[in-house]
Design an enzyme around this catalytic site. Structure first.
Site, PDB file in Angstrom:
ATOM      1  N   ASP A   1      -3.378   7.536   2.805  1.00  0.00           N
ATOM      2  CA  ASP A   1      -2.922   7.233   1.454  1.00  0.00           C
ATOM      3  C   ASP A   1      -2.572   8.522   0.708  1.00  0.00           C
ATOM      4  O   ASP A   1      -3.381   9.449   0.617  1.00  0.00           O
ATOM      5  CB  ASP A   1      -4.002   6.476   0.680  1.00  0.00           C
ATOM      6  CG  ASP A   1      -4.238   5.086   1.248  1.00  0.00           C
ATOM      7  OD1 ASP A   1      -3.338   4.564   1.924  1.00  0.00           O
ATOM      8  OD2 ASP A   1      -5.322   4.517   1.015  1.00  0.00           O
TER       9      ASP A   1
ATOM     10  N   ASP B   1      -4.222  12.523   6.945  1.00  0.00           N
ATOM     11  CA  ASP B   1      -4.738  11.585   5.970  1.00  0.00           C
ATOM     12  C   ASP B   1      -3.687  10.486   5.841  1.00  0.00           C
ATOM     13  O   ASP B   1      -2.547  10.651   6.297  1.00  0.00           O
ATOM     14  CB  ASP B   1      -4.942  12.309   4.637  1.00  0.00           C
ATOM     15  CG  ASP B   1      -5.331  11.373   3.515  1.00  0.00           C
ATOM     16  OD1 ASP B   1      -6.277  10.591   3.688  1.00  0.00           O
ATOM     17  OD2 ASP B   1      -4.664  11.420   2.461  1.00  0.00           O
TER      18      ASP B   1
END
Length: 222
Positions: free
Chosen positions: A19, A17
């Site tokens: 952020d 991932d």
């Protein structure tokens, strides 16, 4: 005596991932949503609270049901693009060494954001960009659907069970688990429900991530 040839095991890949996992964008996201809320005369704290748990179109339906969701999304995109150009970003400690050590074909990014913003943030923080980026435009179903992570595995040419997902958010953790992958959580004080392992910081997880990818000899953090 003739030694038997040791057959290499299946190739393993790491899916990140972005952020909250590699890029510390919490303050940026809060500012963007505060600016968006201001345009519609809404309470910024409440809007951000909802936005943390839902995708944008769902957020608009909850906090601004009387507004055109397409206009809401256009306004949000405008603010996010401006933030990529002018905002201050930082990579989490250990991210640069980790991504710089992993072979280019052994990792990918799986994000609910858009590729041009990811590339902009990576350029601002000096992080390398992988060959495979699965963004919001690449799939019809976003996290917590397993589709984004399954697509990343397919594009890397690796089986889902040989993938390690690195996440910080419940929706991403659920997506990785539903994809049949190993999921480790980072950058949270408390483990997200379902993760196979939890690390308080990305830096703490770096040696084990490299070991998963069979780069044990490069496990130190610079």
């Amino acid at each position: 005596m003739i030694s038997e040839r040791v057959q290499p095991g299946p190739r393993k890949c790491v899916l990140f991932d972005v952020d909250g996992t590699l890029i510390d964008a919490v303050d940026n996201q809060r500012r963007v949503w505060a600016s968006w809320a201001g345009r519609y005369g809404l309470d910024a704290i409440e809007v951000y609270r909802v936005a943390l748990r839902t995708r944008p179109m769902e957020t608009f339906a909850k906090v601004a049901p009387d507004q055109d969701p397409r206009e809401c999304l256009a306004a949000l995109h405008e603010l996010e693009d401006e933030d990529v150009r002018s905002g201050v970003y930082a990579a989490f400690d250990g991210a640069s060494h980790l991504l710089g050590t992993l072979p280019s074909g052994a990792w990918a990014l799986v994000t609910s954001n858009y590729e041009h913003r990811v590339r902009g943030r990576f350029a601002r923080t000096g992080l390398p960009v992988p060959r495979v980026i699965v963004d919001a435009a690449a799939v019809e179903e976003g996290k917590p659907s397993p589709v984004p992570y399954l697509l990343a595995a397919e594009q890397l040419g690796v089986r889902p069970e040989n993938c390690l997902v690195i996440e910080d958010a419940p929706s991403g953790v659920e997506a990785g688990l539903r994809a049949g992958m190993t999921v480790w959580g980072v950058n949270t004080a408390v483990a997200v429900a379902g993760v196979h392992r939890h690390f308080a910081s990305l830096r703490e997880a770096v040696p084990d991530i490299l070991a998963f990818a069979r780069l044990e000899g490069s496990a130190g953090v610079g």
